[in-house]
Scaffold this motif. Structure first.
Motif, short mmCIF file in Angstrom:
data_model
loop_
_atom_site.label_atom_id
_atom_site.label_comp_id
_atom_site.label_asym_id
_atom_site.label_seq_id
_atom_site.Cartn_x
_atom_site.Cartn_y
_atom_site.Cartn_z
N HIS A 1 5.35 -19.25 -1.56
CA HIS A 1 4.65 -19.83 -2.44
C HIS A 1 5.71 -21.25 -2.76
CE1 HIS A 1 8.71 -18.80 -4.61
NE2 HIS A 1 7.82 -19.68 -5.47
N ILE B 1 5.51 -23.50 -0.62
CA ILE B 1 4.95 -24.72 0.25
C ILE B 1 3.49 -25.08 -0.54
CG2 ILE B 1 5.85 -24.45 1.98
CD1 ILE B 1 3.52 -23.28 3.53
N PHE C 1 0.49 -25.89 -2.58
CA PHE C 1 0.89 -27.45 -3.76
C PHE C 1 0.37 -26.94 -5.54
CE2 PHE C 1 -2.06 -29.82 -6.24
CZ PHE C 1 -1.57 -31.07 -6.07
N ARG C 2 -0.25 -25.69 -5.68
CA ARG C 2 -0.40 -25.49 -7.09
C ARG C 2 0.84 -25.16 -7.58
NH1 ARG C 2 -5.86 -23.06 -8.03
NH2 ARG C 2 -4.86 -21.47 -9.18
N PHE C 3 1.79 -25.01 -6.71
CA PHE C 3 3.71 -24.58 -7.24
C PHE C 3 4.41 -25.64 -7.70
CE2 PHE C 3 7.57 -22.68 -7.58
CZ PHE C 3 7.03 -22.22 -8.38
N THR C 4 4.50 -26.46 -6.83
CA THR C 4 5.77 -27.32 -6.86
C THR C 4 4.78 -29.03 -6.91
OG1 THR C 4 5.45 -28.27 -5.08
CG2 THR C 4 6.70 -26.53 -5.89
N TRP C 5 3.71 -28.88 -6.88
CA TRP C 5 2.41 -29.97 -6.97
C TRP C 5 3.49 -31.67 -6.69
CZ3 TRP C 5 2.18 -30.11 -13.35
CH2 TRP C 5 2.49 -28.93 -13.79
N CYS C 6 4.25 -31.12 -5.74
CA CYS C 6 4.54 -31.59 -4.64
C CYS C 6 5.42 -32.78 -5.61
CB CYS C 6 3.75 -32.61 -3.95
SG CYS C 6 3.28 -31.52 -2.72
N MET C 7 5.52 -33.08 -6.80
CA MET C 7 6.26 -33.92 -8.04
C MET C 7 8.01 -34.81 -7.78
SD MET C 7 3.70 -35.87 -9.29
CE MET C 7 1.96 -35.01 -9.55
N ILE D 1 7.35 -36.43 -4.78
CA ILE D 1 6.29 -37.75 -4.69
C ILE D 1 7.25 -39.00 -5.55
CG2 ILE D 1 4.35 -38.70 -5.34
CD1 ILE D 1 3.05 -36.77 -5.39
N LEU E 1 5.57 -35.80 -14.60
CA LEU E 1 5.06 -34.55 -14.10
C LEU E 1 5.30 -33.20 -13.33
CD1 LEU E 1 1.60 -36.23 -12.94
CD2 LEU E 1 2.02 -34.90 -14.85
N MET F 1 8.96 -33.00 -13.93
CA MET F 1 10.00 -32.40 -15.22
C MET F 1 8.76 -31.37 -15.97
SD MET F 1 11.02 -33.77 -18.43
CE MET F 1 10.05 -33.85 -19.60
N PHE F 2 7.21 -31.58 -15.59
CA PHE F 2 6.09 -31.21 -16.90
C PHE F 2 6.38 -29.25 -15.95
CE2 PHE F 2 1.34 -30.28 -18.22
CZ PHE F 2 1.95 -29.50 -19.10
N ARG F 3 5.67 -29.79 -14.64
CA ARG F 3 5.88 -28.53 -13.73
C ARG F 3 7.07 -27.69 -13.72
NH1 ARG F 3 8.74 -25.24 -9.91
NH2 ARG F 3 9.51 -27.27 -8.84
#
Ligand code: HEM
Lengths: 288, 256
Positions: B53, B55, B57-63, B66, B126, B128-130
């Protein structure tokens, strides 16, 4: 409409426009997964806990993500030039003078609180409060997966602070504040000579109190009452509940203090809009 | 033909030069995948394996990643900008104009630096939000959340100190408004509550920050040094700690 359009198309305000689109998207992404997990009973993430090799799977994802982000940044940098106004001139004060967009929520708070609160105490408490979150949120559930049902209070409180007090105030400060930091609707032309009559009065005055000392004591009682009555009442009614037992007195005091401090901003905003209240507590040393 | 090509490939990969650079071959085995991470100085920040989970994208949003990427972009473009910029009141504004009009790709360089800085602020919000919404700050990651909060403040400060450097009207007044609040610091600001008699306009916290009683050329120098040296070093140290702790706290968070 023109000043509004000019504001929206200002290159430095583009990040806010981006946020206005990105945040709802990511909120939807998080909440829909939370709802799905809540409905299923077990989080979908739990089904994916087998391990995969970082090379190539994660590295590939990171690489792709980096390329896409760099493409967006490249297009953005080619299409939109960074602003450069005239050379700085200390003798020419622009009206309105605005801080960079990410500080505009703080600048917006200056309307409702004196600078020592809006500019120093509240930011300090925001930082301290954020750091405190892991230590005061004792709910062991909802760790490492999206959920709404298992931690409603935590999520509601954080989202309220994040959206209402940071994003919304930032948007208002950027787009709806004109000369003199007066409020201008988007379709209204900015009038630098707009006069807003200051009819604000202090809370004590509204209650017919005129003496300085009595007003001071009255204000102290109101503020002290705000911070203590609610928490005391709740504590008295629920002190045997398991939740409060586990939370403990010190955590309880910190949580209620931080929560009430956060709510003080919207409360003061409403008092100002509806009853033109300026200060709650006027003392010789400071005003709240 | 194929044989010839394979022979050539063998020759290259067996040569002393190739061997000195790459320490192992490239079979598609788990051992090799693991070595690829462990034996590489840039990649060994990662664990060899992560939960599936993580890797997604829907979990970490890669933020988080980034945010770091944006930091790297600002570091590279920032160093390039330093070649053309002098932090004095006589030169600062002219240097930016010169950069925009006369230096090949100067405008693009400046744009990339500025938009990457804004992008970093958006990404860190974003992120922090995630982290909050997945409850990833909970035990044992409390301390890393605290490091993150400081990183958020450092990111904002990095952006804010950079805002002054073009030395145009926008820069001057945004920083004037931003630093005016420091006047009202309780005890330490000359207009704040509970101020001792000894604190005046010319020795309070705002004076320390600005190097004067108003935003002036010495403020420009101060912000330049903070922006190009002080804060980036602080940010790098904290990021190193942050990434280290992500791994030491058991890698990316997930349901037990
Ligand atoms: C310069 C700023 C920052 C950078 C470069 C950064 C980078 C990262 C990266 C790359 C990760 C790995 C997972 C992911 O990408 O989501 C991560 C995880 C984490 N970050 Fe940050 N971060 C920053 C700021 C913050 C902030 C502002 C917070 C919170 C206030 C925070 C809290 C955390 C926590 C708790 C984790 C662990 C999450 C998990 O295990 O699921 N970080 N960070």
């Amino acid at each position: 409409m023109e000043p509004f359009l000019a504001l929206v198309s200002k290159p430095d305000n583009v990040p806010i426009i981006a946020i206005i689109f990105l945040l709802p998207f990511f909120t939807w992404l998080a909440f829909s997964q939370g709802r799905r997990n809540d409905k299923a009973g077990t989080p979908a993430e739990a089904a994916l806990k087998d391990k995969v090799y970082v090379w190539p799977y994660l590295c590939r994802a990171e690489f792709l993500c980096a390329i896409i982000v760099m493409l967006i940044l490249g297009v953005w940098s080619i299409a939109l030039d960074a602003p450069l106004e005239e050379m700085s001139d200390p003798a020419k004060t622009p009206n309105p003078s605005k801080a960079p967009w990410y500080f505009l929520a703080l600048q917006e708070m200056l309307v409702y609180f004196d600078p020592w609160i809006a500019g120093v105490v509240l930011p300090g408490l925001i930082i301290a409060g954020l750091i405190a979150i892991p230590y005061i949120d004792i709910n062991p559930k909802g760790k490492g997966y999206y959920t709404l049902k298992e931690r409603p209070f935590a999520i509601a409180t954080f989202c309220f602070g994040f959206f209402m007090l940071w994003i919304v105030l930032m948007v208002v400060g950027t787009f709806l504040r004109g000369p003199g930091w007066n409020f201008f609707a988007p379709w209204v032309k900015w009038d630098p000579h707009k006069v807003v009559s200051l009819t604000n009065v202090n809370l004590s005055y509204k209650f017919g109190i005129r003496g300085d000392l009595t007003a001071n004591i009255f204000g102290f009682i109101v503020v002290a009452g705000y911070f203590s009555l609610g928490p005391l009442l709740y504590f008295w009614k629920r002190k045997t509940s398991r939740f409060l037992q586990e939370l403990g007195l010190i955590r309880y005091i910190i949580v209620s203090f931080l929560f009430l401090t956060m709510m003080a901003l919207p409360i003061k905003m409403i008092l100002r809009w509806v009853w033109n209240i300026k200060y709650i507590w006027v003392s010789p040393w400071f005003n709240v | 033909m194929d044989e010839k090509r394979n022979g050539l490939k063998e020759k290259i990969t067996n040569s002393q030069i190739w061997r000195s650079m790459f320490r192992h071959g490239y079979e598609k085995t788990g051992r090799r995948y693991t070595l690829q991470i462990l034996q590489n100085v840039w990649l060994h920040l990662h664990p060899p394996r992560v939960p599936r989970h993580g890797i997604n994208f829907r979990f970490t949003w890669c933020m988080g990643g980034i945010t770091f990427l944006m930091f790297l972009v600002t570091a590279v473009t920032g160093v390039l900008l330093m070649f053309y910029y002098r932090p004095t009141a006589e030169y600062a504004f002219r240097d930016i104009q010169y950069l925009e009009f006369d230096i090949p790709f100067g405008m693009l360089l400046r744009n990339m630096h500025r938009w990457a800085a804004h992008g970093m602020v958006i990404a860190v919000m974003l992120h922090m939000f995630r982290v909050f919404l997945t409850g990833s700050y909970k035990k044992p990651r409390e301390f890393n959340w605290a490091v993150g909060v400081i990183l958020l403040v450092v990111t904002l400060f990095l952006s804010f100190t950079g805002y002054l450097l073009p030395w145009d009207q926008l820069a001057l007044w945004a920083v004037t408004v931003g630093t005016n609040m420091a006047r009202a610091t309780p005890v330490l600001g000359h207009e704040g509550p509970f101020v001792p008699q000894a604190i005046t306009q010319s020795n309070d916290v705002r004076f320390v920050l600005l190097g004067g009683t108003e935003v002036s050329p010495s403020t420009l120098l101060r912000f330049y040094i903070l922006h190009c040296v002080g804060v980036p070093i602080l940010a790098s140290v904290l990021m190193a700690l942050h990434f280290w702790r992500v791994r030491k706290d058991g890698g990316i968070s997930g349901p037990l």
